[in-house]
Motif scaffolding. Structure first.
Motif, PDB file in Angstrom:
ATOM      1  N   ILE A  59      71.944  46.610  62.367  1.00 17.55           N
ATOM      2  CA  ILE A  59      73.269  47.228  62.521  1.00 17.55           C
ATOM      3  C   ILE A  59      73.336  47.975  63.846  1.00 17.55           C
ATOM      4  CG2 ILE A  59      72.636  49.344  61.248  1.00 17.55           C
ATOM      5  CD1 ILE A  59      75.536  49.247  60.098  1.00 17.55           C
ATOM      6  N   ILE A  60      74.435  47.811  64.559  1.00 17.86           N
ATOM      7  CA  ILE A  60      74.684  48.476  65.840  1.00 17.86           C
ATOM      8  C   ILE A  60      75.941  49.314  65.666  1.00 17.86           C
ATOM      9  CG2 ILE A  60      75.212  48.155  68.282  1.00 17.86           C
ATOM     10  CD1 ILE A  60      73.771  45.420  68.059  1.00 17.86           C
ATOM     11  N   LEU A  61      75.838  50.607  65.961  1.00 19.05           N
ATOM     12  CA  LEU A  61      76.943  51.538  65.738  1.00 19.05           C
ATOM     13  C   LEU A  61      77.516  52.034  67.063  1.00 19.05           C
ATOM     14  CD1 LEU A  61      75.437  53.718  62.853  1.00 19.05           C
ATOM     15  CD2 LEU A  61      77.106  51.864  62.644  1.00 19.05           C
ATOM     16  N   ALA A  62      78.867  52.084  67.148  1.00 23.40           N
ATOM     17  CA  ALA A  62      79.564  52.755  68.251  1.00 23.40           C
ATOM     18  C   ALA A  62      80.148  54.043  67.694  1.00 23.40           C
ATOM     19  CB  ALA A  62      80.660  51.866  68.812  1.00 23.40           C
ATOM     20  N   THR A  63      79.843  55.162  68.332  1.00 24.98           N
ATOM     21  CA  THR A  63      80.272  56.453  67.791  1.00 24.98           C
ATOM     22  C   THR A  63      81.077  57.232  68.820  1.00 24.98           C
ATOM     23  OG1 THR A  63      78.348  57.744  68.519  1.00 24.98           O
ATOM     24  CG2 THR A  63      78.125  56.502  66.468  1.00 24.98           C
ATOM     25  N   GLY A  64      81.840  58.175  68.314  1.00 21.85           N
ATOM     26  CA  GLY A  64      82.675  59.004  69.170  1.00 21.85           C
ATOM     27  C   GLY A  64      83.943  59.386  68.437  1.00 21.85           C
ATOM     28  N   PRO A  65      84.766  60.271  69.010  1.00 27.34           N
ATOM     29  CA  PRO A  65      86.006  60.695  68.345  1.00 27.34           C
ATOM     30  C   PRO A  65      87.061  59.594  68.356  1.00 27.34           C
ATOM     31  CG  PRO A  65      85.853  61.664  70.534  1.00 27.34           C
ATOM     32  CD  PRO A  65      84.553  60.957  70.292  1.00 27.34           C
ATOM     33  N   THR A  66      88.155  59.825  67.648  1.00 26.86           N
ATOM     34  CA  THR A  66      89.276  58.882  67.636  1.00 26.86           C
ATOM     35  C   THR A  66      89.826  58.700  69.050  1.00 26.86           C
ATOM     36  OG1 THR A  66      89.866  59.603  65.408  1.00 26.86           O
ATOM     37  CG2 THR A  66      91.559  58.434  66.668  1.00 26.86           C
ATOM     38  N   LEU A  83      81.844  42.385  62.010  1.00 26.17           N
ATOM     39  CA  LEU A  83      82.355  43.597  62.655  1.00 26.17           C
ATOM     40  C   LEU A  83      83.116  44.388  61.605  1.00 26.17           C
ATOM     41  CD1 LEU A  83      83.941  43.975  66.159  1.00 26.17           C
ATOM     42  CD2 LEU A  83      84.901  45.169  64.213  1.00 26.17           C
ATOM     43  N   LEU A  84      82.617  45.567  61.284  1.00 29.12           N
ATOM     44  CA  LEU A  84      83.210  46.439  60.271  1.00 29.12           C
ATOM     45  C   LEU A  84      83.932  47.576  60.995  1.00 29.12           C
ATOM     46  CD1 LEU A  84      83.447  47.231  57.250  1.00 29.12           C
ATOM     47  CD2 LEU A  84      81.264  48.410  57.501  1.00 29.12           C
ATOM     48  N   GLY A  85      85.249  47.678  60.791  1.00 32.35           N
ATOM     49  CA  GLY A  85      86.050  48.630  61.562  1.00 32.35           C
ATOM     50  C   GLY A  85      85.535  50.051  61.555  1.00 32.35           C
ATOM     51  N   GLU A  86      85.096  50.542  60.394  1.00 30.39           N
ATOM     52  CA  GLU A  86      84.658  51.940  60.312  1.00 30.39           C
ATOM     53  C   GLU A  86      83.843  52.152  59.049  1.00 30.39           C
ATOM     54  OE1 GLU A  86      86.592  56.437  60.016  1.00 30.39           O
ATOM     55  OE2 GLU A  86      87.887  54.707  60.399  1.00 30.39           O
ATOM     56  N   ILE A  87      82.768  52.935  59.156  1.00 23.36           N
ATOM     57  CA  ILE A  87      82.017  53.381  57.977  1.00 23.36           C
ATOM     58  C   ILE A  87      82.562  54.752  57.592  1.00 23.36           C
ATOM     59  CG2 ILE A  87      79.758  54.103  57.118  1.00 23.36           C
ATOM     60  CD1 ILE A  87      78.486  51.992  58.885  1.00 23.36           C
ATOM     61  N   HIS A  98      82.187  58.351  63.220  1.00 21.98           N
ATOM     62  CA  HIS A  98      82.690  59.514  63.958  1.00 21.98           C
ATOM     63  C   HIS A  98      81.597  60.577  64.053  1.00 21.98           C
ATOM     64  CE1 HIS A  98      86.858  58.180  64.262  1.00 21.98           C
ATOM     65  NE2 HIS A  98      86.757  57.761  63.005  1.00 21.98           N
ATOM     66  N   THR A  99      80.886  60.596  65.173  1.00 23.12           N
ATOM     67  CA  THR A  99      79.876  61.635  65.431  1.00 23.12           C
ATOM     68  C   THR A  99      79.961  62.051  66.890  1.00 23.12           C
ATOM     69  OG1 THR A  99      78.161  60.011  65.974  1.00 23.12           O
ATOM     70  CG2 THR A  99      78.304  60.718  63.677  1.00 23.12           C
ATOM     71  N   ASN A 100      79.327  63.175  67.225  1.00 24.09           N
ATOM     72  CA  ASN A 100      79.426  63.722  68.576  1.00 24.09           C
ATOM     73  C   ASN A 100      78.418  63.126  69.554  1.00 24.09           C
ATOM     74  OD1 ASN A 100      81.555  65.433  67.960  1.00 24.09           O
ATOM     75  ND2 ASN A 100      80.190  67.060  67.239  1.00 24.09           N
ATOM     76  N   SER A 101      77.325  62.586  69.055  1.00 27.87           N
ATOM     77  CA  SER A 101      76.306  62.020  69.947  1.00 27.87           C
ATOM     78  C   SER A 101      75.518  60.953  69.201  1.00 27.87           C
ATOM     79  CB  SER A 101      75.359  63.117  70.452  1.00 27.87           C
ATOM     80  OG  SER A 101      74.560  63.605  69.385  1.00 27.87           O
ATOM     81  N   SER A 102      74.715  60.205  69.936  1.00 28.25           N
ATOM     82  CA  SER A 102      73.893  59.168  69.314  1.00 28.25           C
ATOM     83  C   SER A 102      72.868  59.776  68.367  1.00 28.25           C
ATOM     84  CB  SER A 102      73.182  58.358  70.402  1.00 28.25           C
ATOM     85  OG  SER A 102      74.120  57.703  71.222  1.00 28.25           O
ATOM     86  N   ILE A 103      72.239  60.875  68.777  1.00 28.04           N
ATOM     87  CA  ILE A 103      71.223  61.531  67.937  1.00 28.04           C
ATOM     88  C   ILE A 103      71.859  62.061  66.652  1.00 28.04           C
ATOM     89  CG2 ILE A 103      69.487  63.350  67.847  1.00 28.04           C
ATOM     90  CD1 ILE A 103      68.805  61.167  69.840  1.00 28.04           C
TER      91      ILE A 103
END
Length: 748
Positions: free
Chosen positions: A498-505, A570-574, A598-603
């Protein structure tokens, strides 16, 4: 081209019949001082049945207009000797029937709104223009010309006009936009001193009384002297109201309450122009509101306030006195006559709301707001009611900008029109609602996600624009630096995980995922996407639109597609534990899964997965990579210049920026970037790819500090470091990095 008119009028396009009416040949005049522009415009209309003539200056255009009848003209703005706005004003005065379009590369908002308010321009088209857009605009304008021509032949108003007049007559008040220009002029003429002027504006702030009424009540200026100055300075004609016999259809254009409050009265309509008498011909805000309500251009004349009030009583009849009103209502309890404003608004009937949505102003407003947003490349439209007006705000390159101000009385019909289009409940105005619209504009087809929210001043509407025809960005154009680009390419070559892209809306996560998905697409694999809604259209993938109203949720669809033999998902959002468990289970069973969080950083993403309730060993074995990102505005390439950054900004960004001695840049501001120095956006990234040591730490639920130290040893760079690199490359500014990432805490 008449089939496009449904977009602007809200009416169904006419059906094609076997017998077509005889075609009318329209004559169009093109005015521009550049021969290549005139040639390009000619080519646009070569397939149309138009007679085209050209002029290279305003003077030449006026000579041509004097010789022949024209239905429409298109003029450039910036021309020598006579600019386009001056030319169109003269044409409006000499030939009011001609439809006038401005073509300009200089987007001056004040000039645009000023020209529109004066009625000199039917529409503005910005250079470089879209050929189809210009063709459709001209076709619609000629339809408007034909409509006006037919209306002139009518002896009485048609049923549609009568309905519009009745609806408009229900409006009891206009937005009080009296700017006090009359008082300022009297001050300049030394009829009001500075102290009196200040007192007038203080009184104006606390009441809706027109400025002229305040002046006359104070008896500071003789009305006769005031009229004399208005005649001499503004050349406003003074009329004798006793000479006018006003017909009932003219009176119905403006409700009595407005006439009495603002001291205005409609007198007659001649050649499509409404003659309006007013006590204050300098109240441009009131004139703009009346022009908008009636749909007519105004010829403003003036008369004494007392004469206007007398004429209002004469034509409408005497208003009942307080005593008569008391006899009419005959209520013993005086408190029963108190009007509760909030309850009155809440009790607007469904029938009234439906009638309001049919009003042409509501249709034109919604269409204009959406089309302008699509033209400007807006991501979100905010329609926000405020105390004095309704403001339409566009989010352009991530920044909200106030663009259009609308009188408050148009909020209900505007909101109702949008709700009808989105199939929402227009009778429910106390609870939030969601809806969707698919709109076909002359430029392209877009999907709109609609959200309504009740606020203290009414209902706020937010529309997210999703372009159906938006192209998927290539991996190279996303903004990864070379080192990260190599790591990402290796990452998406993984057969499972699984590969995640994170960040705010609004940080571009879906755009990144689609670029990863598109990279290396092959017919040998089965691709499936699950989104709410689908944001990009991809022929190589089977795409599912989530619909929670019918229980078509992320977990339900995800379980179903696992039986569709997918290779890449491709799953739109967890969003919750159930979705996360199914997604990670799919990654464990041989599928490559892309998703967002939706998270503030990769860690911080790893801690968030723990919070969702996933078991540590599942995260450690399934997670192949995390890409955290933010969008910052890109410096305009046309006006980029070196900048000496304020030390306060670099100190807030920390020692990394404070120690940097390399040149930095900013945009000076030019026509290409609308003057703010930015054009487009670029992404800041941090890429986390777990190695064996990090997987052990995740399995043992180590702290974020330990995981971060391990990541740094393997080459991990933070968003702040990537931001510095993009500042040094001249892609963005320190101000933008500070705006998006905020001041950094280096106390630890």
């Amino acid at each position: 081209m008449s089939r496009y008119s449904a977009l602007f009028t809200g009416n169904a396009p006419p059906e094609i019949t076997e017998q077509q009416p005889e075609k009318v040949v329209y004559r169009i005049l093109l005015v521009d001082d550049e021969p290549n522009v005139l040639s390009a415009l000619r080519r646009i209309f070569r397939r149309e049945n138009y007679q085209i003539e050209t002029a290279m200056s305003g003077a030449e255009a006026l000579q041509i207009l004097a010789k022949n009848d024209f239905q429409l003209m298109i003029s450039d703005f910036k021309m020598p000797q006579m600019v386009g706005s001056e030319l169109l004003k003269r044409v409006k005065s000499l030939y009011p029937e001609i439809i006038r379009i401005m073509l300009t590369g200089y987007a001056d908002t004040d000039a645009v709104m000023g020209a529109i308010n004066e009625g000199a321009v039917y529409k503005f088209i910005l250079k470089p223009w879209n050929d189809d857009d210009l063709r459709v605009t001209v076709a619609l304008a000629l339809e408007q010309y034909d409509l006006l021509k037919k209306n002139k032949k009518l002896q009485t108003e048609n049923q549609h006009k009568s309905k519009e007049i009745k609806n408009l007559s229900k409006l009891h008040t206009l937005n009080n936009s009296d700017s006090g220009q009359l008082a300022i002029m009297l001050n300049k003429q030394h009829l009001l001193n500075d102290g009196q002027l200040q007192e007038l504006f203080k009184l104006k702030q606390s009441s809706n009384t027109p400025i002229i009424q305040l002046i006359l009540e104070k008896q500071w200026v003789n009305e006769k002297d005031m009229r004399k100055i208005l005649r001499q300075e503004l050349f406003v004609e003074e009329v004798s109201l006793a000479e006018f016999q006003i017909e009932q259809p003219i009176l119905d254009l403006i409700p009595r309450s407005i006439c009495e409050k603002s001291w205005v009265l409609p007198l007659k309509i001649d050649k499509g122009m409404l003659t309006l008498v007013t006590a204050d011909p300098m109240n441009m805000g009131l004139q703009a509101d009346i022009r908008f309500l009636t749909g007519l251009n105004l010829l403003v004349v003036m008369a004494n306030a007392a004469d206007i009030q007398k004429k209002i009583s004469e034509v409408y009849g005497e208003a009942p006195s307080f005593g008569e009103m008391e006899d009419l209502v005959s209520m013993a309890d005086p408190f029963e006559t108190i009007e509760v404003i909030i309850d009155d608004k809440d009790n607007i009937s469904l029938e009234q709301l439906l009638r309001e949505t049919e009003e042409p102003p509501a249709i034109r407003l919604v269409n204009a707001i959406i089309i302008e947003a699509v033209r400007l490349g807006v991501s979100d439209i905010h329609i926000q009611p405020r105390a004095k007006s309704v403001v339409v705000r566009y989010r352009i390159d991530g920044i909200l900008q106030d663009k259009i101000f609308i009188p408050n009385q148009y909020l209900n019909p505007l909101v109702s029109r949008i709700k009808v289009m989105a199939e929402m409940d227009i009778s429910e105005r106390r609870r939030p609602q969601d809806g969707r619209i698919t709109v076909k504009t002359p430029m392209r087809i877009v999907d709109l996600r609609i959200s309504s929210l009740p606020v203290i001043n009414g209902e706020k509407i937010v529309m997210r624009i999703l372009d159906r025809n938006a192209s998927i960005q290539s991996l190279e154009n996303l903004g990864f630096v070379d080192a990260d680009l190599k790591r990402v390419r290796r990452l998406i070559g993984k057969p499972q995980g699984i590969i995640l892209a994170t960040g705010p809306t609004g940080s571009g996560k879906t755009t990144t995922l689609y670029s990863l998905l598109q990279h290396g697409v092959t017919n040998e694999k089965n691709y499936i996407t699950i989104e709410e809604p689908v944001e990009y259209y991809m022929d190589a993938a089977g795409q599912v639109n989530i619909k929670e109203k019918i229980d078509l949720t992320f977990p339900v669809v995800l379980r179903a597609i696992l039986r569709q033999d997918p290779d890449v998902i491709l799953l739109g959002e967890i969003r919750d534990k159930e979705t996360a468990e199914v997604a990670f289970q799919a990654a464990l069973t041989g599928h490559l899964v892309f998703s967002t969080l939706h998270t503030n950083s990769s860690i911080a993403t790893i801690a968030r997965l723990f919070d969702l309730g996933l078991k540590p060993y599942i995260i450690a074995s399934s997670l192949e990579g995390v890409i955290s990102q933010r969008l910052v505005r890109r410096i305009c390439e046309h006006c980029k210049q070196e900048e000496k950054v304020d030390t306060d900004i670099t100190q807030q960004l920390g020692p990394l920026f404070a120690r940097c001695d390399k040149p930095m840049h900013k945009g000076k501001g030019c026509d290409k970037c609308s003057g703010d120095g930015y054009h487009g956006r670029v992404c800041l990234y941090e890429v986390l790819i777990p190695n064996e040591e990090m997987r052990d730490l995740i399995s043992s639920q180590a702290s974020q500090r330990e995981i971060k130290q391990c990541a740094i040893k393997s080459g991990y760079k933070t968003l702040l470091e990537d931001g510095l690199e993009k500042v040094i490359l001249g892609l963005t500014t320190c101000d933008e990095v500070l705006r998006i990432l905020g001041p950094q805490d280096f106390s630890h």
